[in-house]
Scaffold this active site. Structure first.
Site, PDB file in Angstrom:
ATOM      1  N   LYS A 133     -96.117  52.530   4.885  1.00  0.00           N
ATOM      2  CA  LYS A 133     -95.944  51.242   5.325  1.00  0.00           C
ATOM      3  C   LYS A 133     -94.820  51.293   6.262  1.00  0.00           C
ATOM      4  O   LYS A 133     -93.652  51.795   5.840  1.00  0.00           O
ATOM      5  CB  LYS A 133     -95.942  50.182   4.581  1.00  0.00           C
ATOM      6  CG  LYS A 133     -95.493  48.333   5.280  1.00  0.00           C
ATOM      7  CD  LYS A 133     -95.452  47.781   4.157  1.00  0.00           C
ATOM      8  CE  LYS A 133     -95.153  46.133   4.647  1.00  0.00           C
ATOM      9  NZ  LYS A 133     -94.852  45.187   3.649  1.00  0.00           N
ATOM     10  N   LYS A 144    -100.108  51.190   7.405  1.00  0.00           N
ATOM     11  CA  LYS A 144     -99.889  49.976   8.144  1.00  0.00           C
ATOM     12  C   LYS A 144     -98.663  50.219   8.781  1.00  0.00           C
ATOM     13  O   LYS A 144     -97.719  50.819   8.584  1.00  0.00           O
ATOM     14  CB  LYS A 144     -99.630  48.986   6.976  1.00  0.00           C
ATOM     15  CG  LYS A 144     -99.220  47.464   7.560  1.00  0.00           C
ATOM     16  CD  LYS A 144     -98.953  46.560   6.329  1.00  0.00           C
ATOM     17  CE  LYS A 144     -98.541  45.301   6.982  1.00  0.00           C
ATOM     18  NZ  LYS A 144     -98.264  44.187   5.922  1.00  0.00           N
TER      19      LYS A 144
END
Length: 315
Positions: free
Chosen positions: A187, A240
């Site tokens: 992320k 992400k």
């Protein structure tokens, strides 16, 4: 082999189906059952009361929804994010509601503190610095509360080092040995999250999250993060954001046999919606092309705010 749609579909290498998609929902702790507030930076997405969540999910299930992920917005926040691990917390209530109505629906809980803390960070804060290790116990407590409410899967999104191991140990100790962990393993501290922070009311009150989320220029570091989470017990690895990091999705796919998820984040959604509203693009054409890109890069699962629209199109 391209002369007709039927021929093109016959030899198509990658296809998006309902089985690939996970719909995010924002559920608000409120006594107003009619509460349904459109998110200004994410046209077509809403903050929902439990009752409105039930209605939205019911419509999506009728269109073929297989899985969703829940983000909670509590009525009150505090410095330790207690709503995240309260058995009566808003996400725990939403999980129980959805699993009671649709037992076969896969309900995933986002496991983080940022939506519940008064300072908006994903962990405990001391002297304006996020404390990694003291946060782990609270994340583990949140995961257990979510599993106890009936969550089919927990998804730690905080990026604290060691949180997957802490969550796995806590789940196992409480008897939730079959509850999988979908880790936000890779992320990035991305500029694409802006609209989400309005939706989840989780913008940091000071500083940013660059000390615990990944630096966007780094690719090799992503493999170290993925390895660490797998060794700690992650069952699914998530990347992400999505489109700006397709190269990372491909690296994760090539290096690991575990299922790979990708999150088409709020900024990606909002850019497509804005361009479509201005008549600059074919909205559904761009949506499907972006989702196929994730599949082509190697993703097995796609978290996208376009899920409901795509389900209707597929239907």
């Amino acid at each position: 082999m391209r002369t007709s749609l039927a021929l093109r579909e016959l030899v198509r290498e990658n296809k998006v189906t309902a089985d690939d998609l996970i719909m995010p929902y924002f559920v608000v702790e409120t006594d107003d059952e009619s509460f349904k507030k459109e998110i200004s930076s994410m046209p077509g997405q809403y903050q929902l009361s439990l009752k409105q969540l039930e209605r939205k999910v019911g419509e999506a299930v009728a269109d073929g929804l297989k899985a969703c992920i829940l983000f909670g917005i509590p009525a009150e926040k505090d410095e330790v994010g207690s709503g995240a691990y309260d058995d009566a917390g808003i996400v725990q209530k939403a999980i129980r509601l959805l699993k009671d109505r649709w037992p076969e629906l896969v309900v995933i809980a986002d496991t983080c503190l940022c939506e519940y803390t008064s300072h908006g960070h994903c962990g405990l804060v001391k002297n304006d610095y996020v404390q990694n290790d003291p946060t782990l116990n609270l994340l583990a407590k949140a995961a257990v509360a979510q599993a106890r409410a009936g969550a089919d899967m927990v998804a730690p999104s905080d990026m604290m080092d060691g949180r997957v191991a802490a969550i796995r140990e806590a789940l196992d100790e409480e008897g939730f040995i079959n509850t999988p962990i979908m880790s936000y393993a890779v992320k990035y501290a991305s500029a694409f999250y802006g609209p989400f922070r309005e939706a989840a009311e989780s913008a940091p009150r000071f500083g940013d999250r660059k000390t615990y989320q990944m630096d966007p220029p780094n690719g090799r570091e992503a493999m170290r993060e993925a390895v660490a989470d797998l060794e700690e017990g992650a069952d699914i690895l998530m990347v992400k954001p999505g489109l700006p990091y397709l190269d990372i999705v491909r690296q994760v796919r090539d290096n690991f046999d575990t299922p790979v998820a990708v999150y088409q984040v709020s900024g990606e959604y909002s850019m497509i919606k804005a361009a479509a509203q201005n008549g600059w693009i074919d909205e559904m054409g761009v949506i499907m092309e972006s989702l196929v890109a994730f599949k082509r890069a190697g993703a097995d699962l796609i978290l996208t705010y376009f899920t409901e629209d795509v389900l209707k199109a597929l239907k």
